[in-house]
Design a protein around this motif. Structure first.
Motif, PDB file in Angstrom:
ATOM      1  N   THR A 174      38.765  44.821  14.271  1.00 27.36           N
ATOM      2  CA  THR A 174      39.665  43.691  14.508  1.00 27.36           C
ATOM      3  C   THR A 174      40.399  43.782  15.842  1.00 27.36           C
ATOM      4  O   THR A 174      41.020  42.806  16.265  1.00 27.36           O
ATOM      5  N   CYS A 175      40.328  44.932  16.498  1.00 30.71           N
ATOM      6  CA  CYS A 175      41.056  45.138  17.751  1.00 30.71           C
ATOM      7  C   CYS A 175      40.144  45.806  18.770  1.00 30.71           C
ATOM      8  O   CYS A 175      39.147  46.430  18.420  1.00 30.71           O
ATOM      9  N   ILE A 176      40.523  45.678  20.038  1.00 36.64           N
ATOM     10  CA  ILE A 176      39.870  46.422  21.103  1.00 36.64           C
ATOM     11  C   ILE A 176      40.937  47.128  21.925  1.00 36.64           C
ATOM     12  O   ILE A 176      42.081  46.678  21.995  1.00 36.64           O
ATOM     13  N   ALA A 177      40.563  48.249  22.529  1.00 35.09           N
ATOM     14  CA  ALA A 177      41.466  48.975  23.431  1.00 35.09           C
ATOM     15  C   ALA A 177      40.790  49.125  24.781  1.00 35.09           C
ATOM     16  O   ALA A 177      39.565  49.281  24.861  1.00 35.09           O
ATOM     17  N   ALA A 178      41.590  49.070  25.833  1.00 32.25           N
ATOM     18  CA  ALA A 178      41.071  49.169  27.191  1.00 32.25           C
ATOM     19  C   ALA A 178      41.805  50.256  27.959  1.00 32.25           C
ATOM     20  O   ALA A 178      43.035  50.352  27.897  1.00 32.25           O
ATOM     21  N   ALA A 179      41.023  51.076  28.686  1.00 34.56           N
ATOM     22  CA  ALA A 179      41.569  52.094  29.586  1.00 34.56           C
ATOM     23  C   ALA A 179      41.547  51.513  30.993  1.00 34.56           C
ATOM     24  O   ALA A 179      40.465  51.213  31.524  1.00 34.56           O
ATOM     25  N   CYS A 180      42.705  51.364  31.608  1.00 37.54           N
ATOM     26  CA  CYS A 180      42.815  50.539  32.815  1.00 37.54           C
ATOM     27  C   CYS A 180      43.160  51.346  34.067  1.00 37.54           C
ATOM     28  O   CYS A 180      43.775  52.409  33.998  1.00 37.54           O
ATOM     29  N   THR A 181      42.778  50.781  35.212  1.00 36.98           N
ATOM     30  CA  THR A 181      43.046  51.439  36.487  1.00 36.98           C
ATOM     31  C   THR A 181      44.504  51.337  36.895  1.00 36.98           C
ATOM     32  O   THR A 181      44.933  52.032  37.815  1.00 36.98           O
ATOM     33  N   ASP A 182      45.282  50.463  36.241  1.00 34.88           N
ATOM     34  CA  ASP A 182      46.716  50.373  36.553  1.00 34.88           C
ATOM     35  C   ASP A 182      47.531  51.383  35.743  1.00 34.88           C
ATOM     36  O   ASP A 182      48.736  51.212  35.569  1.00 34.88           O
ATOM     37  N   ASN A 183      46.856  52.425  35.242  1.00 36.12           N
ATOM     38  CA  ASN A 183      47.466  53.544  34.501  1.00 36.12           C
ATOM     39  C   ASN A 183      47.860  53.189  33.078  1.00 36.12           C
ATOM     40  O   ASN A 183      48.534  53.980  32.411  1.00 36.12           O
ATOM     41  N   VAL A 239      43.435  55.394  33.917  1.00 41.74           N
ATOM     42  CA  VAL A 239      42.910  55.851  32.632  1.00 41.74           C
ATOM     43  C   VAL A 239      41.397  55.621  32.648  1.00 41.74           C
ATOM     44  O   VAL A 239      40.937  54.500  32.888  1.00 41.74           O
ATOM     45  N   ASN A 240      40.623  56.677  32.429  1.00 44.22           N
ATOM     46  CA  ASN A 240      39.175  56.635  32.605  1.00 44.22           C
ATOM     47  C   ASN A 240      38.389  56.441  31.313  1.00 44.22           C
ATOM     48  O   ASN A 240      37.282  55.923  31.332  1.00 44.22           O
TER      49      ASN A 240
END
Length: 463
Positions: free
Chosen positions: A199-208, A231-232
């Motif tokens: 039901t959810c997604i998580a993202a590791a982003c370049t803006d930390n 975050v890689n």
């Protein structure tokens, strides 16, 4: 109030790659770990100490993603050489390769039934293939820049993808249509994945940052600003309550998704942490980074599950609760200077006697809760945070920590400016690489045309 385990312990660590370890994954039976590296090799590590590791050489360039099939009988690897390989994880190192894309393949992921793989590439496309015959099934083409990551949903009906075009797209696999686009404004997502509930997604982003969205309401549920570098990678605990993140700031963070707070900060790698993954049971997690090492950690979350069993059972069937804007988790080095001081003292050693190569200085956990009245001006509200630092003995100098009292405002603004300039440089390099690829394609076309012209000229002469 749930009780958390005091220590996360380093069980094993492996060294065999000759360059940055980019990706890690566990087999379903926990007997093997697959890793990919910039050294163009795939390695299979055996958890039993008496068994040697396997090095698979076949790719001609960096391996950027690896994953075991759900059965554990195959390992898929994606490479900068534009191919995907399917390996049998045994001593024979049998593999089949297929040219999946016209540019670097950055991600490969098995469907839940193990019948298909989805790949993401710098050619701006996401493709789905059959596993057994490597037959092309479909392509998803709405991204306008490199695609970093693509994953199947737990029920295999959806695909989520992240791109340098600053979007995260949700696709219906059967209709091949983009259901929704989530927009990133200050960076792009290096990595995306589905919550175990789907039901959810998580993202590791370049803006930390780490962001969690509800795919039904399309609303952001949680936003964690806990890292001081890009975050890689990230991985959900199978129970769905915890999320582990890997960052260029040399650390990993474990987040409690139900409480919406930072639980642990792990200092183990001597460089950027590129990949992280929980085992299928959640009992262990593995990490890899630019120090060329692979580390296997025991999560000790079993004690959390025992003491908080009701909370775990409810979470597997319900969505995460959104956090108020004032309750975003903040980095422990700025929000909790006293925790940092106590982390730096009283190291206690944990050593697994079964493994002569795995030794870790595990520092005692310390907790500090920031209340609204005592929150420093640069933090965002009354969020408790628990930090536990787990370290190995280091042969090289470790990364410098900020002073206990927090960074001065002038230094912080300078660092922000430097990070902004680095982001611009990264984008410039991306554009240059894309132009170089186009130039190479044009040169190839010119050479082919010249060869054709030469052949046409030779034919009249022969006649």
């Amino acid at each position: 109030m749930s009780s958390y385990p005091c220590d996360l312990t380093l069980e094993r660590h492996f060294k065999g790659h000759r360059d940055n370890v980019t990706s890690v994954d566990f087999s379903c039976n926990m007997k093997q770990i697959a890793t990919g590296s910039m050294d163009a090799c795939v390695m299979i590590w055996n958890m039993k100490t008496q068994m040697r590791a396997y090095r698979f050489e076949g790719h001609k360039d960096a391996v950027l993603s690896v994953q075991f099939s759900p059965s554990g009988h195959l390992v898929a690897s994606a490479s900068r050489d534009k191919t995907v390989r399917l390996w049998v994880p045994s001593m024979k190192a049998e593999s089949t390769a297929f040219r999946a894309h016209t540019a670097t393949v950055r991600s490969v992921n098995f469907s839940g039934d193990g019948q298909n793989v989805v790949t993401a590439s710098d050619d701006k496309t996401i493709k789905v293939w059959t596993v057994h015959r490597q037959k092309f099934l479909l392509s998803l083409n709405q991204h306008i820049n490199w695609v970093r990551s693509a994953k199947f949903s737990p029920d295999d009906r959806l695909i989520v993808s992240s791109s340098d075009d600053k979007t995260i797209k949700l696709w219906d696999k059967n209709s091949r249509e983009c259901i929704h686009s989530f927009y990133e404004h200050s960076g792009y997502a290096n990595y995306v994945d589905f919550h175990p509930s789907g039901t959810c997604i998580a993202a590791a982003c370049t803006d930390n940052s780490v962001k969690v969205w509800d795919i039904r309401s399309h609303k952001m549920l949680q936003h964690y600003q806990v890292h001081s570098g890009a975050v890689n990678s990230l991985s959900f605990h199978p129970a769905g309550n915890f999320l582990i993140t890997a960052s260029s700031d040399f650390t990993m963070k474990i987040l409690d998704l139900v409480e919406g707070k930072l639980l642990y900060t792990l200092h183990g790698h001597q460089g950027r942490v590129s990949g992280v993954a929980f085992s299928r049971t959640g009992e262990y997690f593995a990490s890899g980074g630019s120090d060329e090492q692979v580390m296997v950690w025991k999560s000790n979350f079993d004690s959390v599950e025992d003491s908080d069993n009701v909370r775990l059972q409810h979470q597997t069937t319900s969505s995460l609760h959104p956090l108020p804007v004032s309750c975003k988790a903040q980095p422990s080095f700025s929000s909790h200077p006293c925790a940092l001081r106590s982390e730096a003292s009283e190291p206690s050693e944990h050593f697994n006697g079964r493994d002569s190569h795995a030794a870790a200085h595990t520092q005692s956990a310390s907790r500090s809760v920031s209340h609204g009245a005592a929150t420093p001006p640069h933090t965002h509200g009354p969020l408790g945070s628990t930090s536990s630092s787990t370290q190995r003995p280091r042969s090289r100098a470790s990364a410098p920590h900020p002073p206990p009292g927090g960074a001065p405002p002038g230094l912080a603004s300078t660092l922000e400016h430097i990070i902004g300039q680095l982001d611009i440089l990264t984008q410039t390099v991306s554009i240059l690489e894309r132009r170089l690829t186009l130039t190479e394609d044009k040169l190839k076309e010119c050479l082919e045309n010249q060869m054709e012209i030469g052949l046409h000229l030779q034919r009249p002469e022969e006649a």
